[in-house]
Write a protein that holds these residues in place. Structure first.
Motif, mmCIF file in Angstrom:
data_model
loop_
_atom_site.group_PDB
_atom_site.id
_atom_site.type_symbol
_atom_site.label_atom_id
_atom_site.label_comp_id
_atom_site.label_asym_id
_atom_site.label_seq_id
_atom_site.Cartn_x
_atom_site.Cartn_y
_atom_site.Cartn_z
ATOM 1 N N SER A 188 1.576 26.424 39.382
ATOM 2 C CA SER A 188 1.132 25.039 39.513
ATOM 3 C C SER A 188 1.810 24.124 38.492
ATOM 4 O O SER A 188 1.826 24.419 37.288
ATOM 5 N N PRO A 189 2.331 22.982 38.936
ATOM 6 C CA PRO A 189 2.943 22.033 37.997
ATOM 7 C C PRO A 189 1.934 21.402 37.043
ATOM 8 O O PRO A 189 2.341 20.809 36.032
ATOM 9 N N LEU A 190 0.646 21.514 37.313
ATOM 10 C CA LEU A 190 -0.353 20.954 36.407
ATOM 11 C C LEU A 190 -0.487 21.764 35.128
ATOM 12 O O LEU A 190 -0.941 21.236 34.106
ATOM 13 N N SER A 191 -0.103 23.034 35.171
ATOM 14 C CA SER A 191 -0.245 23.893 33.991
ATOM 15 C C SER A 191 1.084 24.454 33.510
ATOM 16 O O SER A 191 1.143 25.070 32.445
ATOM 17 N N ASN A 192 2.141 24.251 34.273
ATOM 18 C CA ASN A 192 3.464 24.762 33.920
ATOM 19 C C ASN A 192 4.408 23.589 33.673
ATOM 20 O O ASN A 192 4.813 22.901 34.611
ATOM 21 N N THR A 232 -5.179 25.491 47.152
ATOM 22 C CA THR A 232 -5.025 24.141 46.621
ATOM 23 C C THR A 232 -5.707 24.067 45.267
ATOM 24 O O THR A 232 -6.716 24.742 45.030
ATOM 25 N N ASP A 233 -5.163 23.234 44.392
ATOM 26 C CA ASP A 233 -5.803 22.987 43.097
ATOM 27 C C ASP A 233 -6.935 21.970 43.211
ATOM 28 O O ASP A 233 -7.652 21.737 42.226
ATOM 29 N N TRP A 234 -7.068 21.337 44.373
ATOM 30 C CA TRP A 234 -8.058 20.267 44.550
ATOM 31 C C TRP A 234 -7.848 19.178 43.487
ATOM 32 O O TRP A 234 -8.815 18.603 42.973
ATOM 33 N N ALA A 235 -6.610 18.906 43.146
ATOM 34 C CA ALA A 235 -6.304 17.887 42.135
ATOM 35 C C ALA A 235 -4.938 17.274 42.442
ATOM 36 O O ALA A 235 -4.018 17.980 42.866
ATOM 37 N N ASP A 236 -4.811 15.992 42.213
ATOM 38 C CA ASP A 236 -3.555 15.292 42.493
ATOM 39 C C ASP A 236 -2.405 15.900 41.693
ATOM 40 O O ASP A 236 -2.540 16.195 40.502
ATOM 41 N N GLY A 237 -1.264 16.074 42.373
ATOM 42 C CA GLY A 237 -0.081 16.576 41.714
ATOM 43 C C GLY A 237 -0.038 18.069 41.527
ATOM 44 O O GLY A 237 0.893 18.594 40.906
ATOM 45 N N GLY A 238 -1.036 18.767 42.074
ATOM 46 C CA GLY A 238 -1.110 20.206 41.867
ATOM 47 C C GLY A 238 -0.556 21.017 43.019
ATOM 48 O O GLY A 238 0.034 20.491 43.968
ATOM 49 N N LEU A 258 -0.767 41.347 52.740
ATOM 50 C CA LEU A 258 -1.981 40.590 53.035
ATOM 51 C C LEU A 258 -2.094 39.444 52.041
ATOM 52 O O LEU A 258 -1.777 39.606 50.862
ATOM 53 N N ILE A 259 -2.576 38.284 52.520
ATOM 54 C CA ILE A 259 -2.867 37.153 51.650
ATOM 55 C C ILE A 259 -4.373 36.889 51.674
ATOM 56 O O ILE A 259 -4.969 36.735 52.736
ATOM 57 N N ASP A 260 -4.957 36.837 50.491
ATOM 58 C CA ASP A 260 -6.374 36.542 50.301
ATOM 59 C C ASP A 260 -6.452 35.076 49.897
ATOM 60 O O ASP A 260 -5.987 34.695 48.820
ATOM 61 N N VAL A 261 -7.017 34.250 50.762
ATOM 62 C CA VAL A 261 -6.904 32.799 50.607
ATOM 63 C C VAL A 261 -8.192 32.207 50.041
ATOM 64 O O VAL A 261 -9.218 32.129 50.717
ATOM 65 N N SER A 262 -8.116 31.788 48.784
ATOM 66 C CA SER A 262 -9.220 31.111 48.113
ATOM 67 C C SER A 262 -8.737 29.723 47.701
ATOM 68 O O SER A 262 -7.787 29.192 48.293
ATOM 69 N N SER A 263 -9.355 29.121 46.672
ATOM 70 C CA SER A 263 -8.880 27.807 46.206
ATOM 71 C C SER A 263 -9.488 27.483 44.853
ATOM 72 O O SER A 263 -10.486 28.068 44.428
ATOM 73 N N GLY A 264 -8.860 26.520 44.172
ATOM 74 C CA GLY A 264 -9.413 25.946 42.956
ATOM 75 C C GLY A 264 -9.315 26.817 41.718
ATOM 76 O O GLY A 264 -8.716 27.889 41.705
ATOM 77 N N GLY A 265 -9.914 26.305 40.646
ATOM 78 C CA GLY A 265 -10.048 27.046 39.403
ATOM 79 C C GLY A 265 -9.043 26.711 38.327
ATOM 80 O O GLY A 265 -9.170 27.186 37.197
ATOM 81 N N LEU A 266 -8.027 25.902 38.640
ATOM 82 C CA LEU A 266 -6.963 25.668 37.659
ATOM 83 C C LEU A 266 -7.337 24.637 36.611
ATOM 84 O O LEU A 266 -7.019 24.793 35.432
ATOM 85 N N VAL A 267 -7.983 23.564 37.031
ATOM 86 C CA VAL A 267 -8.280 22.458 36.119
ATOM 87 C C VAL A 267 -9.748 22.068 36.243
ATOM 88 O O VAL A 267 -10.355 22.189 37.310
ATOM 89 N N ALA A 268 -10.276 21.574 35.137
ATOM 90 C CA ALA A 268 -11.695 21.214 35.125
ATOM 91 C C ALA A 268 -11.979 19.958 35.943
ATOM 92 O O ALA A 268 -13.111 19.753 36.385
ATOM 93 N N HIS A 269 -10.961 19.102 36.165
ATOM 94 C CA HIS A 269 -11.193 17.863 36.895
ATOM 95 C C HIS A 269 -10.997 18.025 38.405
ATOM 96 O O HIS A 269 -10.898 17.029 39.130
ATOM 97 N N GLN A 270 -10.953 19.255 38.905
ATOM 98 C CA GLN A 270 -10.823 19.479 40.347
ATOM 99 C C GLN A 270 -11.971 18.818 41.094
ATOM 100 O O GLN A 270 -13.094 18.713 40.590
ATOM 101 N N GLN A 271 -11.691 18.379 42.295
ATOM 102 C CA GLN A 271 -12.693 17.735 43.143
ATOM 103 C C GLN A 271 -12.815 18.556 44.425
ATOM 104 O O GLN A 271 -12.028 18.388 45.355
ATOM 105 N N ILE A 272 -13.802 19.445 44.485
ATOM 106 C CA ILE A 272 -13.959 20.365 45.611
ATOM 107 C C ILE A 272 -15.107 19.928 46.500
ATOM 108 O O ILE A 272 -16.208 19.638 46.018
ATOM 109 N N THR A 273 -14.833 19.886 47.789
ATOM 110 C CA THR A 273 -15.878 19.659 48.776
ATOM 111 C C THR A 273 -16.216 21.004 49.402
ATOM 112 O O THR A 273 -15.403 21.600 50.102
ATOM 113 N N THR A 274 -17.401 21.511 49.110
ATOM 114 C CA THR A 274 -17.771 22.835 49.581
ATOM 115 C C THR A 274 -18.691 22.741 50.797
ATOM 116 O O THR A 274 -19.233 21.690 51.121
ATOM 117 N N GLY A 275 -18.863 23.874 51.444
ATOM 118 C CA GLY A 275 -19.709 23.999 52.616
ATOM 119 C C GLY A 275 -19.347 25.291 53.319
ATOM 120 O O GLY A 275 -18.344 25.934 52.980
#
Length: 354
Positions: A188-192, A232-238, A258-275
């Motif tokens: 992710s470019p947000l942390s690298n 997705t990082d659920w954050a702009d620019g990620g 096999l790909i195990d598809v999850s999301s999020g967790g990289l930054v504290a300001h993530q904006q996740i819509t769950t359901g």
């Protein structure tokens, strides 16, 4: 028979069904060694009908642990402790998976049971975390940027862990590149923010991931190799879904199964819509765009919902987490609800129907 309880074959590996247990950290190990808790915790899911049980994020090195209480697979004692747990899963009809992990900048943190958050001080069992760049996760210590020798060590640690895992009997090895841990931090470019061959372009940012996948595949050719992505990082620019599809095709060509598809967790300001099923569309995008088997995960808590996802062609298998904690016999209940005639442990047969 439902799709959910139809066997699935990927490569040379066949799962008895498509309802699997996702890795869930237990924060209950001492010196990285799994204990009786892990044995009972994991074996109950196999008794409950799971097709695959994936053990928690297990560190490939001491400094790769999320907390001092994480399991590991970097020494002989840990390998020996995992072996009877794997045997218990096999004896109950499930395949056994291990998630190989390095926490990077999210390492050396207190477990959720400690009553407080943040980085564990060195005089209380903590250590200096490492990362692609000296950028801290919010509220944690600033990590040390890995040099090239340190990166080479990470690759070697994943390879050694893969060899130990298959020697312990594991069938599936999952490379953890999600949830804000080290490999996710690199992609992710947000942390690298590196300027060498491991930073900048997409190809550079996934370089460590591709080296790790190759090393794991070479070290354990008999195992099914999965990669867990945060789609997705659920954050702009990620990191985003298009990046995940592209990277999934790359690791597919390197031998990932096999790909195990999850999301999020990289930054504290993530904006996740769950359901319910909020990450399923990501799995569907990877399956369609990368041409590789995928499993979906995320608030999938009934057999009917899991079957609907598979029937739409959005995924090849389903992983659940919290529902297995609520009901360790989730698969048996789901099969009963779907009217499927699957085998039950003879000790539980009296509960199969009314």
């Amino acid at each position: 028979m439902s799709i959910l309880f139809t066997p699935l074959t990927i490569g040379s590996t066949t799962f008895r069904n498509r309802l699997w247990v996702a890795p869930m950290c237990q924060y209950s190990a001492v010196d990285g060694v799994p204990a009786e808790w892990h044995h009972v915790h994991l074996a109950q899911f196999a008794s409950g009908g799971a097709g695959l049980v994936v053990a928690e994020a297990t560190a490939v090195s001491p400094e790769g642990r999320i907390s001092p209480d994480d399991t590991g697979i970097w020494n002989d004692a840990q390998q020996r402790a995992w072996a009877p747990i794997v045997d218990a899963l096999h004896a109950r009809g499930a395949l056994a998976g291990l998630q190989l992990a390095h926490a990077g900048r999210k390492a050396s943190t207190w477990s959720p049971f400690a009553g407080h958050r943040g980085t564990v001080p060195g005089d209380q069992g903590g250590w200096q975390p490492v990362a692609p760049s000296a950028l801290a996760y919010e509220g944690y210590a600033t990590p040390t940027e890995l040099d090239l020798d340190g990166i080479d060590k990470v690759v070697a640690d994943f390879a050694a862990a893969a060899r130990r895992a298959v020697d312990a009997g594991f069938d599936v090895l999952e490379v953890h590149a999600a949830h804000g841990y080290l490999l996710h931090q690199f992609v992710s470019p947000l942390s690298n923010q590196r300027t060498d061959e491991y930073g900048g372009s997409f190809e550079n940012r996934i370089r460590l991931l591709t080296r790790v996948v190759t090393a794991v595949k070479d070290a354990a050719p008999q195992a099914l190799v999965a990669v867990r992505f945060s789609a997705t990082d659920w954050a702009d620019g990620g990191w985003d879904v298009d990046d995940t599809v592209r990277a999934s095709a790359v690791v597919r060509d390197l031998g990932a199964d096999l790909i195990d598809v999850s999301s999020g967790g990289l930054v504290a300001h993530q904006q996740i819509t769950t359901g319910p099923g909020y990450q399923v569309a990501f799995a569907a995008a990877v399956r369609a765009g990368a041409g590789i088997a995928v499993n979906a995960v995320g608030m999938i808590d009934t057999g009917e919902f899991a079957e609907e996802i598979l029937a739409r062609g959005d995924a090849d298998a389903i992983m659940s987490a919290r529902e297995w904690l609520r009901d360790p016999h989730f698969a048996l209940r789901a099969a009963r609800d779907l009217g499927d005639a699957v085998a039950w442990p003879p000790q539980y047969e009296r509960a199969r129907w009314r």
